[in-house]
Design an enzyme around this catalytic site. Sequence first.
Site, short mmCIF file in Angstrom:
data_model
loop_
_atom_site.label_atom_id
_atom_site.label_comp_id
_atom_site.label_asym_id
_atom_site.label_seq_id
_atom_site.Cartn_x
_atom_site.Cartn_y
_atom_site.Cartn_z
N SER A 164 154.75 23.26 1.21
CA SER A 164 154.61 22.09 0.33
C SER A 164 153.22 22.09 -0.27
O SER A 164 152.26 22.55 0.37
CB SER A 164 154.84 20.80 1.12
OG SER A 164 154.47 19.66 0.35
N TYR A 214 152.82 15.23 8.22
CA TYR A 214 153.71 16.13 7.48
C TYR A 214 152.89 17.21 6.78
O TYR A 214 153.22 18.40 6.85
CB TYR A 214 154.52 15.35 6.46
CG TYR A 214 155.36 16.22 5.54
CD1 TYR A 214 156.60 16.69 5.94
CD2 TYR A 214 154.89 16.59 4.28
CE1 TYR A 214 157.37 17.50 5.12
CE2 TYR A 214 155.64 17.40 3.44
CZ TYR A 214 156.88 17.85 3.87
OH TYR A 214 157.63 18.66 3.04
#
Length: 244
Positions: free
Chosen positions: A140, A153
């Site tokens: 990501s 995250y």
Amino acid sequence: MKLHSPVAVVTGGSRGIGAAIGRRLAADGARVALLARHIAPARDVAEAIGQAGGHAQAFACDVTDPDALQRTMSEIAGLFGPIDVLVNNAGVADMKSLGELSRAHYESQFHGNTWSVIASTEAALPHFNAEGGSIVNVSSTLAQRPEAGLSIYSASKAAVDALTHAFARELGPRRIRVNAVAPHITATDMTAGLPAEHLAEETRQTPLGRLARPEDVADAVAFLVSADARWVNGRTLVTDGGRI
């Protein structure tokens, strides 16, 4: 872009980016094994691939469970032959800000996003083609530019980037390349529930003027596993339309 290697395993293959990756690799000639915790939607994806002329099969598997992964990878190799491509796409996302963080939250994010990559790779490696292959991890952009509320995250995806580089160095002698793709926010059912104003602002800040579609990420994965990327190894390819 036709794949040099025909057997591909895609984790988290029941929806969104994983389903798009499965469809693209099948269109490129791969026999695709779709791993998912819930098999019914993965079977739907496999059926759609078959109707389009491709070859895919769904497998129920918890990608954080090493024993389940070992059984599933053995079954795939027995049915399809040696594995040539592994795409570690499965993951989880949960927003929590400072003051709300807990050990349980930390463990869930690292278990689902980081340990799953390790466990899936470990389970697949004994069944990889002796001539080599390719592994792609889905990271990501938040690994490089974290946002408020997504600290854990983001850290779990930064660990994926580190694993990608380290695994590439370890597996290079086996002619197995390891890379990652790092999308920003992508239009899937997982992001559909985000506030409309947030999605509009993300669109505004993206130079290409739209959110990513799952197919955008799938096309990047298809490049990385192809012979065209034969000299790309240990790298994270940012696929965000210029957002960061």
